[in-house]
Design an enzyme around this catalytic site. Sequence first.
Site, PDB file in Angstrom:
ATOM      1  N   HIS A  75       1.071  -1.381   0.349  1.00 34.57           N
ATOM      2  CA  HIS A  75      -0.068   0.231  -0.074  1.00 34.57           C
ATOM      3  C   HIS A  75       0.930   1.071  -0.312  1.00 34.57           C
ATOM      4  CE1 HIS A  75      -3.756  -1.560   1.360  1.00 34.57           C
ATOM      5  NE2 HIS A  75      -3.540  -1.972   0.559  1.00 34.57           N
ATOM      6  N   TYR A 202      -9.702   4.550   6.795  1.00 37.95           N
ATOM      7  CA  TYR A 202     -10.255   4.506   8.367  1.00 37.95           C
ATOM      8  C   TYR A 202     -11.168   6.174   8.521  1.00 37.95           C
ATOM      9  CZ  TYR A 202      -5.997   2.992  10.209  1.00 37.95           C
ATOM     10  OH  TYR A 202      -4.630   1.983  10.521  1.00 37.95           O
ATOM     11  N   PRO A 294      -5.171  -0.068  18.740  1.00 31.43           N
ATOM     12  CA  PRO A 294      -4.737  -0.837  17.237  1.00 31.43           C
ATOM     13  C   PRO A 294      -5.066   0.141  16.220  1.00 31.43           C
ATOM     14  CG  PRO A 294      -6.598  -1.524  18.470  1.00 31.43           C
ATOM     15  CD  PRO A 294      -6.045  -0.560  19.072  1.00 31.43           C
ATOM     16  N   LYS A 298       0.370  -0.204  15.105  1.00 33.76           N
ATOM     17  CA  LYS A 298       1.545  -0.091  16.144  1.00 33.76           C
ATOM     18  C   LYS A 298       1.732  -1.929  16.147  1.00 33.76           C
ATOM     19  CE  LYS A 298       2.657   3.285  13.707  1.00 33.76           C
ATOM     20  NZ  LYS A 298       3.923   2.857  12.681  1.00 33.76           N
ATOM     21  N   TYR A 386       3.143   6.951  10.841  1.00 32.04           N
ATOM     22  CA  TYR A 386       2.287   5.870  10.517  1.00 32.04           C
ATOM     23  C   TYR A 386       2.643   5.032   9.758  1.00 32.04           C
ATOM     24  CZ  TYR A 386      -1.747   3.173   8.383  1.00 32.04           C
ATOM     25  OH  TYR A 386      -3.511   2.466   7.719  1.00 32.04           O
TER      26      TYR A 386
HETATM   27  C1  PHB Z   1      -5.999  -4.883   9.919  1.00 30.75           C
HETATM   28  O1  PHB Z   1      -6.027  -4.732   8.787  1.00 30.75           O
HETATM   29  O2  PHB Z   1      -6.454  -5.890  11.030  1.00 30.75           O
HETATM   30  C2  PHB Z   1      -5.759  -3.223  10.654  1.00 30.75           C
HETATM   31  C3  PHB Z   1      -5.091  -2.875   9.618  1.00 30.75           C
HETATM   32  C4  PHB Z   1      -5.123  -1.704  10.115  1.00 30.75           C
HETATM   33  C5  PHB Z   1      -4.849  -0.969  11.841  1.00 30.75           C
HETATM   34  C6  PHB Z   1      -5.582  -1.811  12.496  1.00 30.75           C
HETATM   35  C7  PHB Z   1      -5.993  -3.229  11.701  1.00 30.75           C
HETATM   36  O3  PHB Z   1      -5.093   0.188  12.396  1.00 30.75           O
END
Ligand code: PHB
Length: 392
Positions: A75, A202, A294, A298, A386
């Site tokens: 990505h 997000y 989450p 990280k 990030y």
């Molecule tokens: C996930 O793909 O499980 C995932 C991706 C980004 C995050 C948390 C979990 O910030």
Amino acid sequence: MTASRTQVGIIGAGPSGLLLSQLLDLGGVDSVVLERRSRDYVLARVRAGVLEQGVVEILRAAGVGARLDREGLVHRGVAITAGEERYHIDFAAHGASLTVYGQTELTKDLVEAREARGSTLVYEAEDLAIEGVDGKQPRLHYHKGGAEHVLECDFVAGCDGFHGVSRKSIPASVLKTHERVYPFGWLGVLADVPPVSPELVYASHESGFALCSMRSATRSRCYVQCSLDDTVEQWSDARFWDELCARLPAEVARGLRSAPSIEKSIAPLRSFVAEPLRHGRLLLAGDAAHIVPPTGAKGLNLAVRDVDQLAAALIAHYREHSDALLDGYSATALRRIWKAERFSAWLTSVLHLFPGRSSFDRRMQLAELDQLASSAAARAAFVESYTGAAPL
Ligand code: PHB
Ligand code: APR
């Protein structure tokens, strides 16, 4: 009682313990992994899925990058939405990228690599007790199959996660912990539907946070913020997909498909750091040492970086008879950990609906997102934290 001996006794066969065992092995250091759960349980766990570029390089060096390179999804950007607003943050402009690859797959690759090298992974090691970390010969006592065992070692690596025994074996007079518990959780669903977008989304919404991630071109991993009082039984698949759709901008929600959940679970959010990460011959790594919400993706990345640093320190002890890296492990790791804690706590504060928040609080959240949209410097700082582009 059956007695055995190794150089490093590793507690826990999660990503931290398995990768540490692999890196030590490649460095000529013997270890034994003691895991309280079964092999099937360890292999079936559904967890995180986003890897920083530096972490991918560590995994390649550990000899577990082949399938990751074949199947991982690279990505070069991420989307953040607020209501109908959508902000794209480009990583490539900063020479950065992330790889989406399920932790479940990484665990399978690590177990396969350890078994191929004939390593000693002891599953269903119960009632593990740690003794003698203040001396030069720690011992790990455990039961398996009704028999008592003791593993003598030079060092103990506490890779046993947040609920393990290793951190708790550090005297209360020595251990300092720092914690923030968030007043909400994440309901996560794994389902065989194509991702709603090629990049992660997000979503910050008046009803709460949501996240659309993925595991492959045909399998999605999505989350909605929920109450800590909620139970999985209260969230039918239909309710989950409806709520996720409601929290996405219409132009994104149009691409959302639903399907029966393969896995559905609720996780609380916490920021947590234990200090120090070393007590005598005991060293903590991964979730045993720290927990991040989450939001910043990280947890797994920090665990891999802890273990990479710890493996180098232990290998130097045996091969170069130098303890400089071991002596510096805790301070160096904690500086990295606190930077990740800062970013994860900040992004969590910006994107989630906090009970009792004022209209001013919501405007502050929207102003943080507008700063990302309007400031190249803010975006550069975001991408650095990030993606881990500048090692934390
Ligand atoms: C996930 O793909 O499980 C995932 C991706 C980004 C995050 C948390 C979990 O910030
Ligand atoms: N004895 C033996 N094993 C134990 C004990 C114990 N007393 N307590 C816990 N364990 C095992 C657990 O069963 C688990 O397999 O330790 C392992 C810890 O694994 P994780 O919790 O996955 O922690 P870690 O390996 O540090 O990986 C961190 O995994 O939890 C995610 O979000 C986290 O992505 C991050 C990564």
